[in-house]
Write an enzyme that holds these catalytic residues in place. Structure first.
Site, PDB file in Angstrom:
ATOM      1  N   LYS A   1      31.585  46.640  53.921  1.00 47.23           N
ATOM      2  CA  LYS A   1      31.940  45.229  54.006  1.00 47.23           C
ATOM      3  C   LYS A   1      31.232  44.602  55.199  1.00 47.23           C
ATOM      4  O   LYS A   1      31.328  45.087  56.324  1.00 47.23           O
ATOM      5  CB  LYS A   1      33.457  45.028  54.089  1.00 47.23           C
TER       6      LYS A   1
ATOM      7  N   GLU B   1      44.637  44.973  49.462  1.00 44.79           N
ATOM      8  CA  GLU B   1      44.673  45.598  50.796  1.00 44.79           C
ATOM      9  C   GLU B   1      45.843  45.048  51.599  1.00 44.79           C
ATOM     10  O   GLU B   1      46.030  43.836  51.691  1.00 44.79           O
ATOM     11  CB  GLU B   1      43.361  45.299  51.523  1.00 44.79           C
TER      12      GLU B   1
END
Length: 211
Positions: free
Chosen positions: A131, A42
């Protein structure tokens, strides 16, 4: 060779968060992560020229890793990430418009959540994974309670102040994976430093016990 998110996640459910990485550093850092076993990377959008880094990583690591963007706060950013070659959209929050834009674009949505209400709203909007963020403000006991009601087939990652030593406790509580930030990568870190940290995290994951 193509690579999809379920395959990458099954092989190594660790997301490298490269906040602050510069495009000219992305290739060497990406190589070090893949060599260590990472398959999910990411680049937060509050990094320098983030889309350039996404583009470089997506091109260089095609078939080896899934590249995405983090800190995605607006639906308009989703299409920009896709144009750069990103496949994964990660946010710190559960913005249903961002999630919807991600699924419509055929990309993987991994929004942040903290409460069951946020988690179920994200899933209703089409999120593929969740998440728990910030994990340092929660606890494994909190995640264990949430996992009793969250769908078992939805991957949940703990993100925030995760170390190799703490991973086993979160896994016991129900974490399917982790997002790893400053303990793995800090702005300016060398590829050698990142590779060493990455190997520690991969070893801790594979062992299933505190490092």
């Amino acid at each position: 060779m193509s690579l999809d998110f379920p395959t990458a996640f099954a092989r190594c459910p660790l997301v490298a968060i490269l906040r602050g990485v510069r495009p000219e550093e992305a290739d060497s850092v990406g190589d070090a992560l893949v060599e260590a076993g990472f398959m999910l990377i990411e680049v937060p959008l509050n990094s320098p020229s983030p889309l350039a880094s996404v583009e470089r990583l997506a091109r260089r690591l095609e078939g080896k890793a899934i590249i995405g963007a983090g800190t995605v706060l607006k639906p308009d950013d989703v299409s920009r990430v896709k144009e750069a070659g990103g496949q994964l959209i990660i946010s710190p929050n559960s913005d249903v418009d961002v999630i919807s834009a991600t699924t419509k674009a055929g990309m993987v949505s991994m929004p942040g959540y903290f409460t069951p209400s946020e988690a179920f709203a994200a899933l209703a909007a089409g999120a593929h994974a969740l998440k728990l963020f910030p994990a340092e403000a929660a606890s494994p006991a909190m995640l264990k309670a949430q996992r009793a009601v969250l769908p078992r087939d939805v991957p949940v990652l703990a993100v925030g102040s995760i170390s190799p030593d703490s991973m086993a406790h979160w896994r016991t509580a129900g974490a399917d994976g982790f997002g790893l930030g400053s303990a793995l990568y800090k702005a300016g870190a060398t590829a050698t430093e990142v590779g060493a940290a990455a190997r520690c995290f991969v070893a801790a994951w594979r062992s299933g016990t505190p490092a």
